[in-house]
Design an enzyme around this catalytic site. Structure first.
Site, PDB file in Angstrom:
ATOM      1  CE  LYS A  10      -4.008  -2.193   2.229  1.00  0.00           C
ATOM      2  NZ  LYS A  10      -5.132  -1.978   3.168  1.00  0.00           N
ATOM      3  CG  PHE A  58     -13.789   1.056   6.691  1.00  0.00           C
ATOM      4  CD1 PHE A  58     -13.248   0.512   5.540  1.00  0.00           C
ATOM      5  CD2 PHE A  58     -14.506   0.214   7.545  1.00  0.00           C
ATOM      6  CE1 PHE A  58     -13.410  -0.829   5.236  1.00  0.00           C
ATOM      7  CE2 PHE A  58     -14.677  -1.139   7.246  1.00  0.00           C
ATOM      8  CZ  PHE A  58     -14.119  -1.653   6.079  1.00  0.00           C
ATOM      9  NE  ARG A  86      -6.588 -13.482   5.617  1.00  0.00           N
ATOM     10  CZ  ARG A  86      -7.032 -12.248   5.402  1.00  0.00           C
ATOM     11  NH1 ARG A  86      -6.802 -11.645   4.260  1.00  0.00           N
ATOM     12  NH2 ARG A  86      -7.703 -11.614   6.330  1.00  0.00           N
ATOM     13  CB  THR A  92      -7.212  -5.960   9.439  1.00  0.00           C
ATOM     14  OG1 THR A  92      -7.557  -7.167   8.749  1.00  0.00           O
ATOM     15  CG2 THR A  92      -7.575  -4.770   8.565  1.00  0.00           C
ATOM     16  NE  ARG A 103      -2.356  -5.722   7.125  1.00  0.00           N
ATOM     17  CZ  ARG A 103      -3.358  -6.494   6.713  1.00  0.00           C
ATOM     18  NH1 ARG A 103      -3.738  -7.524   7.455  1.00  0.00           N
ATOM     19  NH2 ARG A 103      -3.971  -6.246   5.577  1.00  0.00           N
ATOM     20  CG  ASN A 113      -3.766  -2.298   6.563  1.00  0.00           C
ATOM     21  OD1 ASN A 113      -3.648  -1.877   5.418  1.00  0.00           O
ATOM     22  ND2 ASN A 113      -4.662  -3.216   6.889  1.00  0.00           N
ATOM     23  CD  GLU A 127      -8.783  -9.485  -3.368  1.00  0.00           C
ATOM     24  OE1 GLU A 127      -7.617  -9.807  -3.052  1.00  0.00           O
ATOM     25  OE2 GLU A 127      -9.639  -9.122  -2.535  1.00  0.00           O
TER      26      GLU A 127
END
Ligand code: CMP
Length: 141
Positions: A10, A58, A86, A92, A103, A113, A127
């Protein structure tokens, strides 16, 4: 089973200059990068990607954040790749993420995150094809 999963580094992690450190964690865990691209998501592309969250409070902040700078999008392949990714990412909310996870080590907040990873086989399939055509994926020869 051999699986593929979609991973996104991100904007916060790209801005922190830790793309390589994060990719290295995937590789050290035995996941292979079989497709990747760096891009600045449009609002439309981010909203479509997160369509399942459209009604969540959000959603706007999430789209604002995901379009705030470039991201790195990749397909990871390996044994149980969805769960393996994961586990590497951690919870998260980075405040709840176990020590040693991506994270816990790199993320600031539940929005910033550091990484996204597909949460199921069905979402991985959707995805991966949201970002990559079949001929852009390069499995091990
Ligand atoms: P991600 O795995 O990319 O999927 C949706 C994102 O929404 C999630 O990571 C978080 O960054 C963000 N988000 C913000 N608030 C929440 C929340 N309350 N619950 C889940 N995800 C949230």
């Amino acid at each position: 089973a051999l699986e593929r999963t979609l991973s996104i580094i991100k904007p916060d992690a790209v801005a922190k200059n830790v793309i390589g450190e994060i990719e290295s964690r995937f590789e050290k865990a035995g996941l292979r990068i079989v497709a990747m691209k760096m891009m600045h998501l449009s609002r439309e592309k981010a909203e479509g990607f997160y369509a399942e969250h459209k009604e969540r409070p959000f959603f706007k902040d999430l789209v604002d954040f995901m379009t705030s700078g470039p991201v790195v999008v990749q397909v990871l392949e390996g044994e149980d790749a969805i769960k393996a990714n994961r586990d590497l990412m951690g919870a998260t909310n980075p405040q709840e993420a176990e020590a040693g996870t991506i994270r816990a080590d790199f993320a600031q907040s539940i929005d910033a995150n550091a990484v996204h990873g597909s949460d199921s086989a069905a979402s991985a399939e959707r995805e991966v094809s949201y970002f990559f055509a079949d001929d852009e994926i390069c499995p091990r020869a």
